[in-house]
Scaffold this active site. Structure first.
Site, PDB file in Angstrom:
ATOM      1  N   TRP A 101      -5.448 -11.009   0.241  1.00  0.00           N
ATOM      2  CA  TRP A 101      -5.638  -9.835  -0.609  1.00  0.00           C
ATOM      3  C   TRP A 101      -6.841 -10.000  -1.526  1.00  0.00           C
ATOM      4  O   TRP A 101      -7.582  -9.050  -1.765  1.00  0.00           O
ATOM      5  CB  TRP A 101      -4.362  -9.490  -1.377  1.00  0.00           C
ATOM      6  CG  TRP A 101      -3.325  -8.934  -0.451  1.00  0.00           C
ATOM      7  CD1 TRP A 101      -2.124  -9.502  -0.132  1.00  0.00           C
ATOM      8  CD2 TRP A 101      -3.410  -7.723   0.333  1.00  0.00           C
ATOM      9  NE1 TRP A 101      -1.461  -8.726   0.794  1.00  0.00           N
ATOM     10  CE2 TRP A 101      -2.220  -7.635   1.093  1.00  0.00           C
ATOM     11  CE3 TRP A 101      -4.363  -6.721   0.478  1.00  0.00           C
ATOM     12  CZ2 TRP A 101      -1.966  -6.578   1.976  1.00  0.00           C
ATOM     13  CZ3 TRP A 101      -4.107  -5.667   1.360  1.00  0.00           C
ATOM     14  CH2 TRP A 101      -2.928  -5.595   2.088  1.00  0.00           C
ATOM     15  N   ASP A 171      -4.321  -7.906  -9.640  1.00  0.00           N
ATOM     16  CA  ASP A 171      -3.556  -7.217  -8.605  1.00  0.00           C
ATOM     17  C   ASP A 171      -2.160  -7.837  -8.611  1.00  0.00           C
ATOM     18  O   ASP A 171      -1.969  -8.964  -8.174  1.00  0.00           O
ATOM     19  CB  ASP A 171      -4.235  -7.411  -7.241  1.00  0.00           C
ATOM     20  CG  ASP A 171      -3.461  -6.759  -6.096  1.00  0.00           C
ATOM     21  OD1 ASP A 171      -2.371  -6.204  -6.338  1.00  0.00           O
ATOM     22  OD2 ASP A 171      -3.965  -6.812  -4.951  1.00  0.00           O
ATOM     23  N   LYS A 195       6.250  -2.490  -2.818  1.00  0.00           N
ATOM     24  CA  LYS A 195       6.851  -3.814  -2.763  1.00  0.00           C
ATOM     25  C   LYS A 195       8.041  -3.898  -3.718  1.00  0.00           C
ATOM     26  O   LYS A 195       9.159  -4.110  -3.302  1.00  0.00           O
ATOM     27  CB  LYS A 195       5.829  -4.895  -3.147  1.00  0.00           C
ATOM     28  CG  LYS A 195       4.810  -5.329  -2.085  1.00  0.00           C
ATOM     29  CD  LYS A 195       4.053  -4.236  -1.396  1.00  0.00           C
ATOM     30  CE  LYS A 195       3.117  -4.657  -0.307  1.00  0.00           C
ATOM     31  NZ  LYS A 195       1.773  -5.002  -0.670  1.00  0.00           N
TER      32      LYS A 195
HETATM   33  C1  LIG Z   1       0.393  -4.709  -0.186  1.00  0.00           C
HETATM   34  C2  LIG Z   1      -0.694  -5.218  -1.046  1.00  0.00           C
HETATM   35  C3  LIG Z   1      -1.916  -4.546  -1.184  1.00  0.00           C
HETATM   36  C4  LIG Z   1      -2.237  -3.281  -0.418  1.00  0.00           C
HETATM   37  O1  LIG Z   1      -1.471  -2.227  -0.833  1.00  0.00           O
HETATM   38  P1  LIG Z   1      -1.682  -0.775  -0.207  1.00  0.00           P
HETATM   39  O2  LIG Z   1      -0.709   0.050  -0.984  1.00  0.00           O
HETATM   40  O3  LIG Z   1      -1.352  -0.857   1.239  1.00  0.00           O
HETATM   41  O4  LIG Z   1      -3.081  -0.360  -0.450  1.00  0.00           O
HETATM   42  C5  LIG Z   1      -2.875  -5.086  -2.017  1.00  0.00           C
HETATM   43  N1  LIG Z   1      -2.646  -6.227  -2.700  1.00  0.00           N
HETATM   44  C6  LIG Z   1      -1.493  -6.904  -2.597  1.00  0.00           C
HETATM   45  C7  LIG Z   1      -1.294  -8.162  -3.381  1.00  0.00           C
HETATM   46  C8  LIG Z   1      -0.474  -6.422  -1.769  1.00  0.00           C
HETATM   47  O5  LIG Z   1       0.688  -7.093  -1.664  1.00  0.00           O
END
Ligand SMILES: *Cc1c(COP(=O)(O)O)cnc(C)c1O
Length: 359
Positions: A101, A171, A195
């Site tokens: 990521w 993030d 998530k």
């Molecule tokens: C799932 C995830 C993303 C991407 O998320 P989207 O909603 O598909 O854009 C980005 N960063 C992390 C850490 C993730 O777990």
């Protein structure tokens, strides 16, 4: 019958939340329609979004001088929106590379500015977090970006970087709401919802107010933090039903005792699985002990030829979505807030049985 769903995302939701949504599906609180059918500017939906935001702020203890924005495009869109909204007059940003990521964030940011990768754990397949005394931050950078839980590699920060004056951007998509966070240490925190928050379709952005003035003029209005803050995230139609479900998840979390209480449950779940894996000669987890994620636990069978049989047997027992991400392989169990200790016990019992039948 409901299965134990170990998906990394979209992920399992708390069952009481789904039941309540089912009850309210046709007629929300006597108004004669579903939340999906409501005007986003009407009284009923306004009460839903205001309650959801107030509960979110309460759960995370968000200080007054931070705004919470609800945007679309997922965490991936944020990879472009972070530089667009934060570069201002600057042209450089710092990134730490701890996994897939982070890599995506870095690649996208390169379209907008010069990116300094000030530390990386790629040399050991992203199984650790480089110690901060080896980072080389640029005091002229517009911000420093980290991914505090790498969903794919299963690596989590249990500390907050202190060595730079520039705004820290995190993030937190895959571990937000899993434990208390000191928001004041960050400039911006963002997370896609699917998530640990609710259904896909919303991105939560927590931004310190003094950072709202730095957007590039080309930033699209719906992604312009200051414009969205002024419009209470309603510049365009927000994903109303996802916001409603997220609100129910927040109420459920408050009922559970809030984030300090949910953290204890998350520790217990993760420790149960790691302890079993570490004690076994059959399975292993490659991540350094100090940064093993409580939310996403990759594990491998020493004999990879048994992977298919392992997954098939798990499915038959109602333990689903255990296949690892394609770039890492092996298995991955995601233990978000909605995963119960019973689910983890069922997984461990299966892993034990499977091992016994092979050896
Ligand atoms: C799932 C995830 C993303 C991407 O998320 P989207 O909603 O598909 O854009 C980005 N960063 C992390 C850490 C993730 O777990």
């Amino acid at each position: 019958m409901r299965v134990f769903n170990f998906s990394a995302g979209p992920a399992a939701l708390p069952e009481p939340v789904l039941r309540r949504a089912a009850q309210e599906m046709l007629d929300w609180h006597g108004c004669g329609m579903s939340v999906m059918e409501m005007s986003h500017r009407g009284k009923a939906f306004t009460s839903i979004i205001e309650k959801a935001l107030a509960d979110f702020r309460q759960l995370l203890n968000i200080p007054e001088h931070y705004q919470v924005l609800l945007l679309q495009g997922g965490a991936l869109a944020m990879n472009a929106l972070i530089p667009m909204n934060l570069l201002g007059q600057k042209s450089v940003a710092d990134y730490v590379n701890t996994g897939e990521w982070s890599k995506k964030s870095i690649q996208e940011a390169r379209k907008y500015c010069k990116v300094n990768v000030i530390a990386s754990s790629e040399d050991r397949s992203f199984t650790y977090i480089p110690a901060e005394d080896r980072w080389q931050p640029d005091p002229e950078a517009a911000y420093l970006h980290i991914c505090t839980n790498e969903t794919i590699g299963g690596v989590e920060y249990f500390w907050v970087p202190q060595g730079t004056e520039v705004p820290l951007v995190a993030d937190m998509s895959s571990h937000i709401l899993s434990r208390p966070v000191d928001i004041s240490q960050y400039g911006v925190i963002y997370a896609g919802a699917q998530k640990n928050i609710g259904p896909a379709g919303i991105t939560f952005v927590i931004v310190r107010e003094d950072l709202l003035d730095r957007a590039l003029p080309i930033t699209p209005s719906v992604f312009h933090w200051k414009e969205q803050a002024a419009a209470a995230s309603m510049l365009n139609t927000p994903p109303t039903y996802s916001i409603y479900i997220a609100g129910l998840v927040f109420e459920w979390l408050i009922d559970q005792g809030g984030l300090a209480a949910i953290e204890q449950k998350n520790i217990a779940k993760a420790e149960r699985l790691y302890a079993f894996i570490d004690a076994s000669e059959f399975y292993y987890n490659p991540v350094e002990l100090s940064c093993r994620s409580r939310m996403n636990i990759p594990f491998f069978l020493r004999d990879e030829r048994l992977n298919e049989a392992f997954l098939k047997g798990a499915d038959e027992r109602g333990l689903v979505q255990l296949k690892g991400h394609r770039v890492v392989g092996g298995m991955r169990a995601s233990l978000y807030n909605a995963m119960t200790i019973e689910g983890v016990e069922a997984l461990v019992a299966y892993m034990q049985d499977f091992q016994q039948h092979q050896t």
